[in-house]
Design an enzyme around this catalytic site. Structure first.
Site, PDB file in Angstrom:
ATOM      1  N   GLN A 157       1.114  -1.680  -0.543  1.00  0.00           N
ATOM      2  CA  GLN A 157      -0.299   0.360  -0.066  1.00  0.00           C
ATOM      3  C   GLN A 157       1.037   1.119   0.193  1.00  0.00           C
ATOM      4  O   GLN A 157      -0.078   2.564  -0.105  1.00  0.00           O
ATOM      5  CB  GLN A 157      -0.987   0.039   1.303  1.00  0.00           C
ATOM      6  CG  GLN A 157      -1.545  -1.027   1.165  1.00  0.00           C
ATOM      7  CD  GLN A 157      -2.490  -1.657   2.445  1.00  0.00           C
ATOM      8  OE1 GLN A 157      -2.651  -0.797   3.471  1.00  0.00           O
ATOM      9  NE2 GLN A 157      -3.510  -2.113   2.951  1.00  0.00           N
ATOM     10  N   TYR A 164      -8.263   7.114  20.543  1.00  0.00           N
ATOM     11  CA  TYR A 164      -9.362   6.081  19.408  1.00  0.00           C
ATOM     12  C   TYR A 164      -9.597   5.229  20.060  1.00  0.00           C
ATOM     13  O   TYR A 164     -10.426   4.772  19.279  1.00  0.00           O
ATOM     14  CB  TYR A 164      -9.553   7.611  18.323  1.00  0.00           C
ATOM     15  CG  TYR A 164      -9.682   8.475  18.261  1.00  0.00           C
ATOM     16  CD1 TYR A 164     -10.852   9.178  17.949  1.00  0.00           C
ATOM     17  CD2 TYR A 164      -8.358   9.277  18.513  1.00  0.00           C
ATOM     18  CE1 TYR A 164     -10.957   9.873  18.781  1.00  0.00           C
ATOM     19  CE2 TYR A 164      -8.635  10.745  18.616  1.00  0.00           C
ATOM     20  CZ  TYR A 164     -10.292  10.920  18.681  1.00  0.00           C
ATOM     21  OH  TYR A 164     -10.665  12.066  19.132  1.00  0.00           O
ATOM     22  N   HIS A 170      -1.370  -0.286   6.168  1.00  0.00           N
ATOM     23  CA  HIS A 170      -1.282   0.688   6.899  1.00  0.00           C
ATOM     24  C   HIS A 170      -0.116   1.954   7.092  1.00  0.00           C
ATOM     25  O   HIS A 170       0.169   1.643   8.161  1.00  0.00           O
ATOM     26  CB  HIS A 170      -1.440   0.601   7.815  1.00  0.00           C
ATOM     27  CG  HIS A 170      -2.816  -1.165   8.045  1.00  0.00           C
ATOM     28  ND1 HIS A 170      -2.837  -1.566   8.655  1.00  0.00           N
ATOM     29  CD2 HIS A 170      -3.467  -1.239   7.038  1.00  0.00           C
ATOM     30  CE1 HIS A 170      -3.793  -2.221   8.655  1.00  0.00           C
ATOM     31  NE2 HIS A 170      -4.185  -2.281   6.736  1.00  0.00           N
ATOM     32  N   GLU A 194     -14.722   4.233  10.718  1.00  0.00           N
ATOM     33  CA  GLU A 194     -14.744   4.589  11.284  1.00  0.00           C
ATOM     34  C   GLU A 194     -14.738   6.713  10.817  1.00  0.00           C
ATOM     35  O   GLU A 194     -13.630   6.169  10.126  1.00  0.00           O
ATOM     36  CB  GLU A 194     -13.894   5.181  13.191  1.00  0.00           C
ATOM     37  CG  GLU A 194     -14.212   3.834  13.386  1.00  0.00           C
ATOM     38  CD  GLU A 194     -13.340   3.781  14.727  1.00  0.00           C
ATOM     39  OE1 GLU A 194     -13.865   2.618  15.823  1.00  0.00           O
ATOM     40  OE2 GLU A 194     -12.678   4.381  15.227  1.00  0.00           O
ATOM     41  N   TYR A 229     -10.836  -9.418  11.714  1.00  0.00           N
ATOM     42  CA  TYR A 229     -11.226 -10.223  10.609  1.00  0.00           C
ATOM     43  C   TYR A 229     -10.839 -11.390  10.517  1.00  0.00           C
ATOM     44  O   TYR A 229     -11.727 -12.028  10.013  1.00  0.00           O
ATOM     45  CB  TYR A 229     -10.007  -9.576   8.830  1.00  0.00           C
ATOM     46  CG  TYR A 229     -10.664  -8.339   8.769  1.00  0.00           C
ATOM     47  CD1 TYR A 229     -11.981  -8.080   7.777  1.00  0.00           C
ATOM     48  CD2 TYR A 229     -10.675  -6.706   9.429  1.00  0.00           C
ATOM     49  CE1 TYR A 229     -11.851  -7.114   6.888  1.00  0.00           C
ATOM     50  CE2 TYR A 229     -11.040  -5.997   8.655  1.00  0.00           C
ATOM     51  CZ  TYR A 229     -11.772  -5.509   7.682  1.00  0.00           C
ATOM     52  OH  TYR A 229     -12.023  -5.017   7.528  1.00  0.00           O
TER      53      TYR A 229
END
Length: 364
Positions: free
Chosen positions: A83, A249, A147, A239, A260
């Site tokens: 990513q 958070y 991520h 979210e 998952y």
């Protein structure tokens, strides 16, 4: 392999329109502003009408209003894996004086790659970046290619908010000695900003503004200058968060949904001292890109949140207090919406990763 300078014809608004998208504001015209993009990630507007677009592999494009496209040279080394790669781009408010452009990207590190921020000057002829310099990078320690987070927003005071994913290392998001899973606030020189919440906390990273995030791939300011982020969460737990100074958070201690793997969260969906999301999706939509609309072209959408879905191929529109889903904008051109922005004239532009295209929404 494309040349460093490539001029192609754009399909502009004057071209044959695509099928309109149905919305609460009526059918909106969809125009292709650029196509044949390879895994595009972000874009921003230059004064005068040009647009900068990043491709994850490390390419930067400049789109002209006249209908031509040029590759801009001078991008620094990026870790284009998984990513990661060249990610967000920001044209700051003082661009006219400094010609500086700000980028987030995955930078190669000894232990893999990490989220980083770079600044470079766009040449007067807008063909090249000069003096690419990395002003901040997360401390290494996480491997893998996922991520990175990696949205950057200019705050009203000129500091930069940058979202940083937890890099797949879940416990790190609760560790203030690491920047993983945080929103950081830094100066344009890359130093921690004055007034950050953990400057006096021994062992804490001074850049951290909030923590306990998983993978925030959307960030936007509202009209009052309040920061909001949208982030990939658990299965049934993506979210939207109203980001508060020093707040936790909850990831990976609390979340809606499940991991998952199907495993539950140790504290369920709430714990004292940890923030609740302003909104969450079940099922998850894989949010990416976040824009809060001014109302310039469609007054009824003033203050509404527009968030792209990578999973379901739509744009989610949220509003209210508390936030609620008002509508989804969906059609053949909304596959894997990676980024969404309001143009200077109030039109809504977005990137479809599935189509490799940059689209513009406008009245018919």
């Amino acid at each position: 392999m494309r040349q460093l300078l490539l001029v192609t014809t754009l399909i502009l608004m004057a071209a044959t329109p695509l099928r309109a998208l149905e919305t609460s504001q009526g059918d909106l015209a969809v125009s292709v502003m650029a196509d044949d993009l390879r895994v595009p990630w972000a874009f921003d507007f230059l004064p005068g009408g040009d647009v900068l677009v990043t491709e994850r592999a490390g390419r930067l494009w400049r789109l002209e209003p006249t209908g031509t496209r040029h590759e801009v040279s001078g991008v620094g080394k990026v870790a284009a894996q998984g990513q990661g790669g060249l990610l967000d781009v920001l044209v700051p408010r003082d661009f006219g004086a400094t010609r500086e452009v700000i980028f987030t990207f995955a930078t190669p590190q000894e232990a893999g790659a990490g989220t980083a921020v770079a600044v470079a000057r766009l040449s007067e002829d807008a063909t090249a970046l000069r003096d690419w310099r990395v002003i901040w990078e997360m401390e290494p320690g996480s491997t893998g290619g996922r991520h990175f987070g990696s949205r950057v927003v200019e705050a009203p005071d000129g500091t930069l908010f940058v979202t940083v994913g937890e890099r797949g290392d879940r416990p790190s998001a609760q560790d203030l000695s690491r920047e993983n899973g945080s929103v950081i606030r830094i100066t344009r020189q890359g130093a921690h900003a004055e007034g950050n919440p953990f400057l006096d906390r021994e062992g804490a990273q001074p850049e951290i503004w909030s923590y306990g995030h998983r993978n925030p791939q959307g960030a936007a300011l509202d009209a009052e200058g309040q920061l909001w982020v949208s982030e990939h969460g658990a299965k049934g737990g993506d979210e939207v968060n109203r980001v508060k100074k020093g707040a936790n958070y909850g990831w990976p201690v609390i979340s809606y949904g499940t991991h998952y793997s199907g495993a539950p969260f140790p504290e369920g969906s709430s714990k004292e001292g940890m923030e609740q999301p302003a909104f969450y999706w079940d099922p998850s939509i894989a949010p990416s890109g976040h824009m809060i609309y001014s109302g310039r072209m469609w007054p009824d959408w003033e203050g509404h949140h527009f968030i792209g879905s990578l999973k379901f191929g739509h744009i989610a529109v949220l509003a209210g207090d508390p936030l609620e889903l008002r509508e989804t904008i969906e059609g053949p051109q909304t596959g894997r919406v990676r980024a969404i922005e309001e143009a200077p004239d109030g039109a809504i532009w977005y990137l479809s990763e599935a189509d490799g295209a940059l689209y513009r929404l406008s009245p018919p």
